[in-house]
Structures are given as C-alpha cells and as structure tokens.
Design an enzyme around this catalytic site. Structure first.
Site, short mmCIF file in Angstrom:
data_model
loop_
_atom_site.label_atom_id
_atom_site.label_comp_id
_atom_site.label_asym_id
_atom_site.label_seq_id
_atom_site.Cartn_x
_atom_site.Cartn_y
_atom_site.Cartn_z
N HIS A 290 40.27 58.32 -24.31
CA HIS A 290 40.30 59.62 -23.13
C HIS A 290 41.64 59.12 -22.29
CE1 HIS A 290 38.17 57.60 -19.74
NE2 HIS A 290 37.35 57.15 -20.67
N ASP A 302 40.31 52.02 -17.94
CA ASP A 302 39.50 53.33 -18.47
C ASP A 302 40.12 54.44 -18.47
OD1 ASP A 302 37.18 54.78 -19.12
OD2 ASP A 302 36.09 54.35 -17.02
N GLU A 336 36.86 62.93 -20.72
CA GLU A 336 35.57 62.25 -20.92
C GLU A 336 34.86 62.07 -19.51
OE1 GLU A 336 32.99 58.91 -21.15
OE2 GLU A 336 34.62 58.82 -19.86
N GLU A 337 35.36 61.53 -18.43
CA GLU A 337 34.91 61.07 -17.24
C GLU A 337 33.80 62.29 -16.74
OE1 GLU A 337 34.45 58.33 -16.57
OE2 GLU A 337 36.29 57.13 -17.21
N ASP A 364 36.90 52.40 -25.57
CA ASP A 364 36.60 52.89 -24.34
C ASP A 364 35.64 51.68 -23.53
OD1 ASP A 364 36.49 54.41 -21.92
OD2 ASP A 364 35.16 55.61 -22.72
N HIS A 434 35.96 52.33 -12.70
CA HIS A 434 35.98 53.42 -11.76
C HIS A 434 36.24 53.06 -10.17
CE1 HIS A 434 32.95 55.71 -14.42
NE2 HIS A 434 34.14 55.26 -15.05
ZN LIG Z 1 35.96 55.50 -20.31
#
Ligand SMILES: [Zn+2]
Length: 467
Positions: A290, A302, A336-337, A364, A434
């Site tokens: 993603h 990520d 995606e997130e 991922d 994140h």
């Molecule tokens: Zn991810």
C-alpha cells in the site's frame, strides 16, 4: 540464530549458480524445470543485492514526505510511482479510481496533566479519523482501564471522563506483530465503547515495544450509534507518567486538545502496472503493497519499502530478461491505513475482470530480513508452493505456512487461488510502526532487497508453472 538452511542459502548466493544448484536440489524427484528456476532464483537474488535499485528508489519516495490517504502527499507519490512504472516500459500502467475517507491532523495535539504537583505536558498524537475537540480543548478526570471488557464492567464510572486504555503490547513473545494484533482492538473500537459509556474522550497507550516518547497513531473506527468522541495515543513514557499521576492522585484532571477533523470523501487511485503474460495473459499474479502511510513520517517500512519491493519484482524480471508466461501485475493500493478502500476497489475489479487470479502476494510487515510466506488457499495449492521453498531459499525464505499474516490488502481478492504474505524477522517493527521513526534511514538495504527477490522468485515460478 542461523539455521542450516539459511547458511546454505548464503553460501549458494556467494559461490555462484553451479554450486547453488547442487546445494538447493529439491530432495525428492525434482520436477523438470527445477534447476532452470533455481538458476533464475540465484540470478534474481544477486541482481537485487548488487544493484539495490528498489532501495535507491525508496529514498526518492521518502523524500516526497508522508503519504496520508487522500492527502496531496499521497497524490504526489502516486504521480512519482506512475513515472517509475512508465520508465520500466511495462505493457500497461493505469490508475483505478477509489473513493477514500479524508482526514487532517490540523496541527500538534496537546495533553496536559493538571494536578496539585502542577502541569505536566504529555507526548500525544490524534488517532486517524478521530473527531477533534473544541478549539479550547476539554478537561476531565481520567478512568484508567486495561481493556474494553474492563471498561464495560466499570461503565458507570466512565461518564464525562477521559478513558485511558493503558494496555501495553506483549513484548515477551518473539513475534511482536502478533502481540499487536491482540491489543489493536483498544485503538479500533475503544473510542466507540467509551462513547457508549458516556465518556468525553479516549487516550490509548501507544501500541509499541519501544519505551520512548513517540506517540504511535493508527486508525480508529466509529461504528456505534453514540456520537463519536475524540481519541489520541500517548507515547509509552507519557502513558507511564499518566498512570503514575493517577496512582498518586486518582482524581487528577487532564486537559486534551486535538485540532484534527474528518473531511469529505475524495477520489484517489490505486496504481497498477503489469507485464503481460507471453502465453497466458488472462492468468494473473499480483504483487502488492500500500502506497498510503501515516502522516508522522514517510512510512519507509509501512509500506513504502513494500511498494518498492513490489515494483522491484517487475523491474528485476525486466532487467534479467525473464519474460513471464503469465501476467505479473503490481498493485500499489491507495488506502490501507484509513479503511482498506483501495483493497475493496481492486477486489471488485478482480472479481469482474474475467481473468484468473492465480496468486496475490503482499509485502506489508516492514521491510526486514525475509523468513517465510503465509498462504491462504487449498491444501493442493499449499503443497505446491511448499515444494518450491528450496527455490526461495536463496532469498532467505525458510517456510511457507497456512495463514493470512501480512495480507491486509490482497486478502480482499476472494477469487485468488493463493493469497500470500511476505513475513519477515520484524523484531524492531513495533518500535517504528506508525511513528515519526518510520524513516528511510531505518531500512536495511539488503533485507529490503532480499524481500523483493523472494517475491520476484515466487512470481516468476508461479508464472512459469501455474498454480
Ligand atoms: Zn501497512
């Protein structure tokens, strides 16, 4: 610890193809083509590790900044990645429209403990999709709980308070992404549960193995009929400070100000590029990741690195002249997130395209040293892919196991024969995940390139042999 198989893989890569063929010979009755595939596998690994093309491109992507879904940053990145695909001279590159939720952080969040000892400012970040507080912020007593179940038991105490989910992820097991999966429900659904109990706002302890002062964001889902309440993540140190303050003074007050807000939906795009199959173009192998990230960093792990690995699959096959028998398609998902809306859009396309999706694989789980693939599919498909493990060993793949780990986007493609997730040794993933720490400098080039090579080998073999 280095397994025997891994030592052989390293030796094979170093000593060249002839010796590697001997080392990696499939134990029982190798099928025709095995040594040819192994030769291709060793070439793929060598090219990935020596050229490091994907890693170089990851720098360019990260230099563009964070790629929050529906943001100008993501649109810039889609344009950049499209240019990269076009440079590869693929047979087809296209954009697939996706309607995505939009949200903006709006500036730094503030959380301040206000008790007799004075004001203590805490490191905090709004959760994705959270509603904001009023301009002046809110102030209230805090109810600390360890889980949604505890909140439900103590619901009467939550009214008008700020509910604080203080549940660390379990660092005592090797696979911290599995520990994350066990407590992520607090972030996703805790705000709804607190709203139903009449709470004013939610704070969660960041879902991380780190013990630093960086808050970790991530998505929340408002599904309840109760009016949504603001929600934010405290850094691990901030969560410890708040818990200590509450122990000293259970009626400590906290002031919270979140300038974030949801925005109207927007149109974004999945970016897709493919090499058409030379014999069976209607049979498709998807390699995916993603392109959206959170907004606190450029999301190198990520999932920027995953995107460059997926793109590197096409590039490696082109550079090595491995024209596929079946179509190999790179899908870079838009969202995606923030809700997996890109995944739903591609899956809807896949189910109506008239094509056969043989395999859909995703990277991922951070771009760390590859270990194995998770696989969802029939017993026969699992057995077939497992039999190819020796071909994947030069890239460090030790196993293929049933499961759905690392397939957040491709798992929506319900008509694919195999859904595969690249799983890595993600010891530090939950330190970075994140947070503002997910930057280019945190990526190991060789680990990233080995992951790209593992995906390229598997895509190549499925393309040649079918599934
Ligand atoms: Zn991810």
């Amino acid at each position: 610890m280095i397994s025997g198989k891994r030592r052989m893989a390293t030796a094979g890569s170093l000593l060249g193809i002839g010796l590697a063929v001997t080392l990696f010979a499939v134990p029982a009755g190798p099928e025709p083509g095995t040594s040819r595939h192994l030769e291709a596998a060793v070439r793929i690994v060598r090219e990935a590790l020596v050229a490091r093309e994907g890693y170089g491109l990851l720098k360019e992507l990260c230099d563009l900044g964070p790629r929050l879904s529906a943001s100008a940053g993501l649109e810039r990145a889609i344009g950049w990645a499209r240019g990269r695909m076009e440079k590869l001279n693929l047979d087809r590159v296209w954009l697939q429209p996706v309607t995505v939720q939009a949200w903006e952080r709006g500036g730094p969040a503030e959380a301040v403990i206000e008790d007799r000892a004075g004001a203590v400012r805490l490191s905090v970040a709004a959760l994705g999709n959270s509603v904001g507080t009023p301009e002046a912020g809110i102030s209230g007593e805090v109810l600390e709980v360890g889980s949604i179940e505890e909140l439900r038991r103590r619901g009467a105490e939550a009214r008008s308070k700020i509910v604080f989910f203080n549940a660390p992820i379990d660092g005592g097991v090797r696979l911290t992404d599995e520990s994350y999966d066990r407590v992520v429900v607090n972030r996703m659904s805790g705000p709804d549960a607190a709203a139903e109990a009449g709470a004013a706002a939610v704070l969660i302890r960041s879902l991380t193995t780190a013990r630093d002062d960086h808050p970790r964001t991530g998505v929340l889902k408002y599904r309840s009929k109760a009016a949504p309440i603001p929600a934010a993540a405290l850094s691990p140190r901030a969560a410890d400070a708040l818990a200590a303050a509450l122990e000293r003074q259970p009626r400590s007050r906290l002031r919270l100000r979140l300038p974030c807000r949801p925005l109207p939906d927007r149109t974004s795009h999945n970016l897709i590029g493919e090499i058409r199959g030379r014999e069976k173009p209607e049979e498709v192998i998807v390699v995916a990741a993603h392109l959206d990230s959170w907004d606190l960093a450029p999301g190198a792990h990520d999932d920027g690195g995953g995107c460059l690995q997926a793109l590197e699959v096409l590039s490696l096959l082109k550079r090595l002249g491995l024209a596929p028998k079946r179509t190999i398609r790179c899908v870079l998902y838009a969202d995606e997130e923030n809700g997996s809306l890109g995944a739903r859009a591609y899956a809807a396309f896949a189910s109506g395209s008239g094509e056969t999706h043989l395999a859909a694989m995703e990277s991922d789980r951070g771009v760390f040293e590859p270990r194995g693939f998770s696989l969802t599919g029939s017993e026969a498909v699992l057995a077939k892919v497992r039999a190819w493990q020796p071909l994947l060993a030069p890239a460090g793949i030790d196993w293929v196991r049933p499961g759905d780990g690392g397939t957040a986007d491709v798992s929506y493609i319900t008509n694919a024969r195999a859904i595969l997730g690249l799983l890595n040794d993600s010891q530090t993933y939950m330190d970075l995940h994140h947070s503002a720490l997910d930057v280019y400098e945190a990526v190991n080039p060789r680990a990233m390139e080995l992951g790209a090579a593992a995906m390229a080998i598997l895509a190549h073999v499925v393309s040649e042999e079918g599934l």
